[in-house]
Write a protein that holds these residues in place. Structure first.
Motif, PDB file in Angstrom:
ATOM      1  N   UNK A 110       9.137   4.634   4.285  1.00  0.00           N
ATOM      2  CA  UNK A 110       9.897   4.896   3.178  1.00  0.00           C
ATOM      3  C   UNK A 110       9.143   5.842   2.110  1.00  0.00           C
ATOM      4  N   UNK A 111      10.003   6.551   1.181  1.00  0.00           N
ATOM      5  CA  UNK A 111       9.370   7.133   0.237  1.00  0.00           C
ATOM      6  C   UNK A 111       9.625   6.581  -1.261  1.00  0.00           C
ATOM      7  N   UNK A 112       8.672   6.721  -2.030  1.00  0.00           N
ATOM      8  CA  UNK A 112       8.930   6.197  -3.632  1.00  0.00           C
ATOM      9  C   UNK A 112       8.858   7.514  -4.565  1.00  0.00           C
ATOM     10  N   UNK A 113       9.477   7.720  -5.460  1.00  0.00           N
ATOM     11  CA  UNK A 113       9.268   8.722  -6.263  1.00  0.00           C
ATOM     12  C   UNK A 113       9.215   7.980  -7.656  1.00  0.00           C
ATOM     13  N   UNK A 114       8.318   8.072  -8.551  1.00  0.00           N
ATOM     14  CA  UNK A 114       8.178   7.478  -9.728  1.00  0.00           C
ATOM     15  C   UNK A 114       8.125   8.735 -10.827  1.00  0.00           C
ATOM     16  N   UNK A 115       8.844   8.505 -11.759  1.00  0.00           N
ATOM     17  CA  UNK A 115       8.914   9.601 -12.898  1.00  0.00           C
ATOM     18  C   UNK A 115       8.916   9.190 -14.147  1.00  0.00           C
ATOM     19  N   UNK A 116       8.040   9.583 -15.111  1.00  0.00           N
ATOM     20  CA  UNK A 116       8.032   9.095 -16.323  1.00  0.00           C
ATOM     21  C   UNK A 116       9.065   9.818 -17.105  1.00  0.00           C
ATOM     22  N   UNK A 117      10.039   9.224 -17.529  1.00  0.00           N
ATOM     23  CA  UNK A 117      11.105   9.747 -18.449  1.00  0.00           C
ATOM     24  C   UNK A 117      11.136  10.159 -19.826  1.00  0.00           C
ATOM     25  N   UNK A 118      10.168   9.320 -20.349  1.00  0.00           N
ATOM     26  CA  UNK A 118       9.833   9.353 -21.797  1.00  0.00           C
ATOM     27  C   UNK A 118       8.735   8.822 -22.055  1.00  0.00           C
ATOM     28  N   UNK A 119       7.853   9.588 -22.934  1.00  0.00           N
ATOM     29  CA  UNK A 119       6.522   9.065 -23.444  1.00  0.00           C
ATOM     30  C   UNK A 119       6.499   8.937 -24.778  1.00  0.00           C
ATOM     31  N   UNK A 120       6.240   7.810 -25.460  1.00  0.00           N
ATOM     32  CA  UNK A 120       6.282   7.586 -26.981  1.00  0.00           C
ATOM     33  C   UNK A 120       4.856   7.324 -27.172  1.00  0.00           C
ATOM     34  N   UNK A 121       4.663   6.976 -28.624  1.00  0.00           N
ATOM     35  CA  UNK A 121       3.059   6.718 -28.941  1.00  0.00           C
ATOM     36  C   UNK A 121       2.610   5.608 -28.311  1.00  0.00           C
ATOM     37  N   UNK A 122       3.433   4.525 -27.821  1.00  0.00           N
ATOM     38  CA  UNK A 122       2.668   3.381 -27.396  1.00  0.00           C
ATOM     39  C   UNK A 122       3.505   2.898 -26.092  1.00  0.00           C
ATOM     40  N   UNK A 123       4.604   3.553 -25.970  1.00  0.00           N
ATOM     41  CA  UNK A 123       5.616   3.129 -24.592  1.00  0.00           C
ATOM     42  C   UNK A 123       5.848   4.259 -23.854  1.00  0.00           C
ATOM     43  N   UNK A 124       6.279   3.971 -22.460  1.00  0.00           N
ATOM     44  CA  UNK A 124       6.603   4.880 -21.596  1.00  0.00           C
ATOM     45  C   UNK A 124       7.612   4.310 -20.653  1.00  0.00           C
ATOM     46  N   UNK A 125       8.689   5.276 -20.393  1.00  0.00           N
ATOM     47  CA  UNK A 125       9.836   4.702 -19.587  1.00  0.00           C
ATOM     48  C   UNK A 125       9.842   5.369 -18.320  1.00  0.00           C
ATOM     49  N   UNK A 126       9.965   4.769 -17.303  1.00  0.00           N
ATOM     50  CA  UNK A 126      10.123   5.171 -15.970  1.00  0.00           C
ATOM     51  C   UNK A 126      11.246   5.083 -15.218  1.00  0.00           C
ATOM     52  N   UNK A 127      11.373   5.960 -14.348  1.00  0.00           N
ATOM     53  CA  UNK A 127      12.642   5.852 -13.253  1.00  0.00           C
ATOM     54  C   UNK A 127      12.022   5.873 -12.051  1.00  0.00           C
ATOM     55  N   UNK A 128      12.439   4.976 -11.083  1.00  0.00           N
ATOM     56  CA  UNK A 128      11.915   4.969  -9.751  1.00  0.00           C
ATOM     57  C   UNK A 128      12.848   4.790  -8.639  1.00  0.00           C
ATOM     58  N   UNK A 129      12.573   5.542  -7.562  1.00  0.00           N
ATOM     59  CA  UNK A 129      13.675   5.578  -6.516  1.00  0.00           C
ATOM     60  C   UNK A 129      13.006   5.307  -5.143  1.00  0.00           C
ATOM     61  N   UNK A 185       4.963  11.076  -6.068  1.00  0.00           N
ATOM     62  CA  UNK A 185       5.672  10.844  -4.767  1.00  0.00           C
ATOM     63  C   UNK A 185       4.724  10.123  -3.794  1.00  0.00           C
ATOM     64  N   UNK A 186       5.036   8.869  -3.459  1.00  0.00           N
ATOM     65  CA  UNK A 186       4.428   8.088  -2.321  1.00  0.00           C
ATOM     66  C   UNK A 186       5.260   7.756  -0.991  1.00  0.00           C
ATOM     67  N   UNK A 229       0.799  -1.320  -0.101  1.00  0.00           N
ATOM     68  CA  UNK A 229       0.088  -0.157  -0.004  1.00  0.00           C
ATOM     69  C   UNK A 229       1.105   1.311   0.044  1.00  0.00           C
ATOM     70  N   UNK A 230       0.334   2.237  -0.791  1.00  0.00           N
ATOM     71  CA  UNK A 230       1.194   3.551  -0.863  1.00  0.00           C
ATOM     72  C   UNK A 230       0.089   4.564  -0.681  1.00  0.00           C
ATOM     73  N   UNK A 231       0.626   5.582  -0.186  1.00  0.00           N
ATOM     74  CA  UNK A 231      -0.129   6.812   0.135  1.00  0.00           C
ATOM     75  C   UNK A 231       0.378   8.048  -0.700  1.00  0.00           C
ATOM     76  N   UNK A 232      -0.193   8.673  -1.565  1.00  0.00           N
ATOM     77  CA  UNK A 232       0.217   9.484  -2.575  1.00  0.00           C
ATOM     78  C   UNK A 232       0.616  11.072  -1.728  1.00  0.00           C
TER      79      UNK A 232
END
Length: 196
Positions: free
Chosen positions: A77-96, A23-24, A15-18
């Protein structure tokens, strides 16, 4: 009106709380404790949950790589999820994942819009007995996280179990039936945890 529906222990553990967009906040679960800190599979699933719950997410998970840079301590703990690149059908993520303002885990994910396309499966389903015909192994002395899985071992054994029973495997193949205990529908999150 109150719901009598019980929340599965796995869903509680991930479970995460935004806090703000992407940022969760989360907390480790005693039910998924390992020898030191939490079971890595449930942590990987929690990082994936941050992507799945992100308001900018496009598509479904296609790949996930998790880098355990340091042990996760029991607690918040904290988690940050960032979409680093969004294309027509794919999306790339970096998570810390961080604790006490220090990076503990990093990860990358790719999500994708699934389209009808050519595909094939080259691997055949193995010739194995049905799950109910395979005995449950003893988990006495094993870390708490193992109590959350119904594991029927045909060949090989998870490290946590191989330390509590003899393992005569002569290669690296592990063949087993596994599901959440109590039973839970298999989804991207539970598959991530099981694959660890």
């Amino acid at each position: 009106m109150h719901s009598n529906k019980q929340v599965h222990p796995f869903d509680k553990a991930t479970q995460l709380n935004e806090e703000t967009s992407g940022i969760y906040n989360g907390h480790t679960s005693e039910k998924y404790a390992n020898m030191i800190g939490p079971f890595g599979g449930v942590i990987a699933s929690t990082l994936l949950r941050a992507v799945l719950e992100h308001p900018e997410r496009l598509g479904e998970p296609a790949s996930l790589t998790i880098n355990y840079a340091a042990p996760v301590a029991d607690g918040d703990f904290n988690i940050k999820a960032t979409p680093t690149r969004t294309n027509r059908s794919t999306q790339h993520w970096y998570i810390v994942l961080s604790q006490n303002a220090k990076t503990v885990i990093t990860g990358t994910a790719v999500t994708a819009q699934r389209r009808d396309t050519w595909s094939t499966t080259e691997i055949a389903f193995p010739n194995v007995p049905a799950a109910e015909k395979v005995a449950l192994p003893s988990i006495e002395g094993a870390p708490p996280w193992l109590q959350n899985y119904d594991i029927r071992i045909i060949k090989g054994a998870p490290l946590a179990l191989s330390q509590t029973q003899s393992n005569n495997a002569h290669d690296s193949t592990t063949l087993q039936w596994i599901q959440d205990n109590p039973k839970r529908n298999l989804d991207f999150l539970s598959l991530t945890s099981i694959c660890d």
